[in-house]
Design a protein around this motif. Structure first.
Motif, PDB file in Angstrom:
ATOM      1  N   ILE A  37       1.088  -1.322   0.081  1.00 20.17           N
ATOM      2  CA  ILE A  37      -0.145   0.149  -0.412  1.00 20.17           C
ATOM      3  C   ILE A  37       0.831   1.097   0.326  1.00 20.17           C
ATOM      4  N   ILE A  38       0.919   1.881  -1.179  1.00 20.98           N
ATOM      5  CA  ILE A  38       1.554   3.141  -1.445  1.00 20.98           C
ATOM      6  C   ILE A  38       1.076   4.217  -0.941  1.00 20.98           C
ATOM      7  N   ILE A  39       1.184   5.406  -0.043  1.00 17.58           N
ATOM      8  CA  ILE A  39       0.339   6.848  -0.110  1.00 17.58           C
ATOM      9  C   ILE A  39       0.536   7.669  -0.003  1.00 17.58           C
ATOM     10  N   LEU A  40       0.807   8.551  -1.026  1.00 14.24           N
ATOM     11  CA  LEU A  40       1.314   9.944  -0.508  1.00 14.24           C
ATOM     12  C   LEU A  40       0.606  10.851  -0.512  1.00 14.24           C
ATOM     13  N   ASP A  41       0.244  12.062   0.085  1.00 14.87           N
ATOM     14  CA  ASP A  41       0.262  12.511   0.623  1.00 14.87           C
ATOM     15  C   ASP A  41       0.014  14.143   0.706  1.00 14.87           C
ATOM     16  N   ALA A  42      -0.380  15.308  -0.089  1.00 11.63           N
ATOM     17  CA  ALA A  42       0.093  16.495  -0.465  1.00 11.63           C
ATOM     18  C   ALA A  42      -0.628  17.036   1.014  1.00 11.63           C
ATOM     19  N   GLY A  43      -1.189  16.490   1.284  1.00  5.76           N
ATOM     20  CA  GLY A  43      -1.890  17.675   2.838  1.00  5.76           C
ATOM     21  C   GLY A  43      -1.121  17.226   4.452  1.00  5.76           C
ATOM     22  N   SER A  44      -2.617  17.360   4.792  1.00  4.33           N
ATOM     23  CA  SER A  44      -1.800  17.465   6.296  1.00  4.33           C
ATOM     24  C   SER A  44      -2.263  16.143   6.771  1.00  4.33           C
ATOM     25  N   TYR A  45      -1.841  14.987   6.104  1.00  2.00           N
ATOM     26  CA  TYR A  45      -2.757  13.770   6.835  1.00  2.00           C
ATOM     27  C   TYR A  45      -1.475  13.504   7.349  1.00  2.00           C
ATOM     28  N   SER A  46      -1.855  12.310   7.792  1.00  6.92           N
ATOM     29  CA  SER A  46      -0.314  11.653   9.001  1.00  6.92           C
ATOM     30  C   SER A  46      -0.040   9.856   8.805  1.00  6.92           C
ATOM     31  N   ILE A  47       1.044   9.560   8.977  1.00  2.00           N
ATOM     32  CA  ILE A  47       1.531   8.088   9.095  1.00  2.00           C
ATOM     33  C   ILE A  47       0.735   7.487  10.129  1.00  2.00           C
ATOM     34  N   GLU A  48       0.686   8.392  11.335  1.00  2.00           N
ATOM     35  CA  GLU A  48      -0.064   7.528  12.263  1.00  2.00           C
ATOM     36  C   GLU A  48      -1.311   7.256  12.629  1.00  2.00           C
ATOM     37  N   CYS A  50      -2.776   6.656   8.939  1.00  2.00           N
ATOM     38  CA  CYS A  50      -2.510   5.554   8.509  1.00  2.00           C
ATOM     39  C   CYS A  50      -2.832   4.731   9.285  1.00  2.00           C
ATOM     40  N   ASN A  51      -2.399   3.817  10.093  1.00  2.00           N
ATOM     41  CA  ASN A  51      -2.019   2.903  10.873  1.00  2.00           C
ATOM     42  C   ASN A  51      -2.875   2.744  11.551  1.00  2.00           C
ATOM     43  N   ILE A  52      -3.891   3.378  12.019  1.00  2.00           N
ATOM     44  CA  ILE A  52      -4.822   3.441  13.075  1.00  2.00           C
ATOM     45  C   ILE A  52      -6.054   2.892  12.304  1.00  2.00           C
ATOM     46  N   HIS A  53      -5.957   3.592  10.796  1.00  2.35           N
ATOM     47  CA  HIS A  53      -7.344   2.601   9.064  1.00  2.35           C
ATOM     48  C   HIS A  53      -7.095   1.802   9.379  1.00  2.35           C
ATOM     49  N   LEU A  54      -5.505   1.240   9.014  1.00  2.00           N
ATOM     50  CA  LEU A  54      -5.321   0.531   8.023  1.00  2.00           C
ATOM     51  C   LEU A  54      -5.177  -1.147   9.039  1.00  2.00           C
ATOM     52  N   GLY A  55      -5.367  -0.658  10.407  1.00  2.00           N
ATOM     53  CA  GLY A  55      -4.875  -1.733  11.422  1.00  2.00           C
ATOM     54  C   GLY A  55      -4.077  -2.840  10.842  1.00  2.00           C
ATOM     55  N   ASN A  56      -4.288  -4.338  10.565  1.00  2.00           N
ATOM     56  CA  ASN A  56      -3.191  -5.255  10.190  1.00  2.00           C
ATOM     57  C   ASN A  56      -2.064  -5.387   9.330  1.00  2.00           C
ATOM     58  N   PHE A  63       4.554   5.272   3.459  1.00  2.00           N
ATOM     59  CA  PHE A  63       3.641   6.597   3.612  1.00  2.00           C
ATOM     60  C   PHE A  63       4.718   7.545   2.741  1.00  2.00           C
ATOM     61  N   ILE A  64       3.725   8.906   2.366  1.00  2.00           N
ATOM     62  CA  ILE A  64       5.188   9.112   1.767  1.00  2.00           C
ATOM     63  C   ILE A  64       4.135  10.683   1.975  1.00  2.00           C
ATOM     64  N   SER A  65       5.114  12.066   3.093  1.00  2.00           N
ATOM     65  CA  SER A  65       4.025  13.656   2.872  1.00  2.00           C
ATOM     66  C   SER A  65       5.085  14.558   1.715  1.00  2.00           C
ATOM     67  N   ALA A  66       4.351  14.369   0.744  1.00  2.00           N
ATOM     68  CA  ALA A  66       5.336  15.898   0.191  1.00  2.00           C
ATOM     69  C   ALA A  66       3.790  17.174  -0.070  1.00  2.00           C
ATOM     70  N   LYS A  67       3.747  18.020   1.105  1.00  2.00           N
ATOM     71  CA  LYS A  67       3.288  19.091   1.031  1.00  2.00           C
ATOM     72  C   LYS A  67       3.306  19.816  -0.460  1.00  2.00           C
ATOM     73  N   ASP A  68       1.694  19.916  -0.773  1.00  2.00           N
ATOM     74  CA  ASP A  68       1.627  20.820  -1.882  1.00  2.00           C
ATOM     75  C   ASP A  68       1.682  20.109  -3.083  1.00  2.00           C
ATOM     76  N   LEU A  69       2.192  18.828  -3.280  1.00  2.00           N
ATOM     77  CA  LEU A  69       3.050  18.310  -4.870  1.00  2.00           C
ATOM     78  C   LEU A  69       1.823  18.185  -5.482  1.00  2.00           C
ATOM     79  N   SER A  70       2.070  18.750  -6.673  1.00  2.00           N
ATOM     80  CA  SER A  70       1.021  18.211  -7.898  1.00  2.00           C
ATOM     81  C   SER A  70       0.537  16.946  -7.742  1.00  2.00           C
ATOM     82  N   ARG A  71      -1.107  16.845  -7.991  1.00  2.00           N
ATOM     83  CA  ARG A  71      -1.734  15.460  -8.234  1.00  2.00           C
ATOM     84  C   ARG A  71      -0.865  14.907  -9.477  1.00  2.00           C
ATOM     85  N   THR A  72      -0.618  15.154 -10.021  1.00  2.00           N
ATOM     86  CA  THR A  72      -0.295  14.643 -11.515  1.00  2.00           C
ATOM     87  C   THR A  72       1.350  13.983 -11.190  1.00  2.00           C
TER      88      THR A  72
END
Length: 231
Positions: A37-48, A50-56, A63-72
């Motif tokens: 599972i690869i998630i890139l968030d360009a806003g304020s979401y956190s890996i913590e 993600c971990n809560i909701h993904l469970g096992n 997880f990649i946090s890249a503030k304001d990176l364009s969609r493409t």
């Protein structure tokens, strides 16, 4: 380790919807299939978060946090990082049943099509979103697309987000990027599927696989989206 599917997700300021999607992913019945599972968030979401909701399934997360990176640019980054036989694209507003991932993986192994997907339907949580969802589902609007209204497996021009046989599609694209970083306002999945079809790819929609989508919440943002797609 061979990976059957890379689940790739981009998100920007859609934290409420991303919570719901990750909870749905955590409920997937994966059988014997191996995923990442690869998630890139360009806003304020956190890996913590993600971990809560993904469970096992959090053990499969990159997880990649890249503030304001364009969609493409975000999409190119996570597509290039993926290692699965199949790249299954979702976005934060996607709603999937618990058998979605297994169904899309098994379909990929039973067809020669390079790109595949399910039948999309727009849904809603509020009265204003209901108007937009019904507009998108209407046959005179986006609802006229065959990947929205077919009742049998069908070769189509495009599918919602889509699942891509990674090596086959990469070979067809040759040195082209997956997504066009120069025209960031266009419908990026339609553009990618158009270029793949020009190079000989087949795109298959199977209506036995259902996928839902939450559209924009207000008319102004919906019209802005339509204007961009009209480019």
């Amino acid at each position: 380790m061979n990976i059957d599917a890379s689940i790739v997700i981009t998100s920007y300021k859609d934290n409420f919807y991303l919570d719901k999607l990750l909870k749905a992913i955590a409920l997937q019945e994966l059988k014997k299939y191996k995923i990442e599972i690869i998630i890139l968030d360009a806003g304020s979401y956190s890996i913590e978060r993600c971990n809560i909701h993904l469970g096992n399934l959090k053990k499969y997360l990159k997880f990649i946090s890249a503030k304001d990176l364009s969609r493409t640019e975000s999409l190119n980054k996570i597509f290039n990082l993926s290692k699965g036989y199949l790249i299954v694209r979702l976005d934060s507003r996607t709603v999937i049943n618990k058998d979605y991932l297994v169904s899309i993986i098994e379909l990929s192994k039973s067809t020669t099509a390079e790109v595949l997907g399910g039948k999309i339907n727009s849904i809603y949580l509020s009265s204003s979103q209901e108007i937009i969802a019904e507009t998108m589902n209407h046959p005179l609007m986006f609802g006229g697309g065959s990947f929205r209204n077919t009742n049998r497996p069908l070769k189509v021009d495009s599918v919602y987000l889509g699942a891509y046989k990674r090596e086959k599609c990469r070979c067809l694209l040759n040195k082209e990027e997956w997504f066009d970083v120069k025209n960031t306002k266009i419908s990026e999945d339609s553009d990618l599927n158009f270029r793949l079809r020009k190079k000989g790819a087949t795109i298959l929609c199977d209506p036995s696989i259902n996928v839902n989508h939450y559209p924009r919440e207000d008319i102004n943002s919906f019209l802005k989206l339509c204007f961009n797609y009209g480019r």
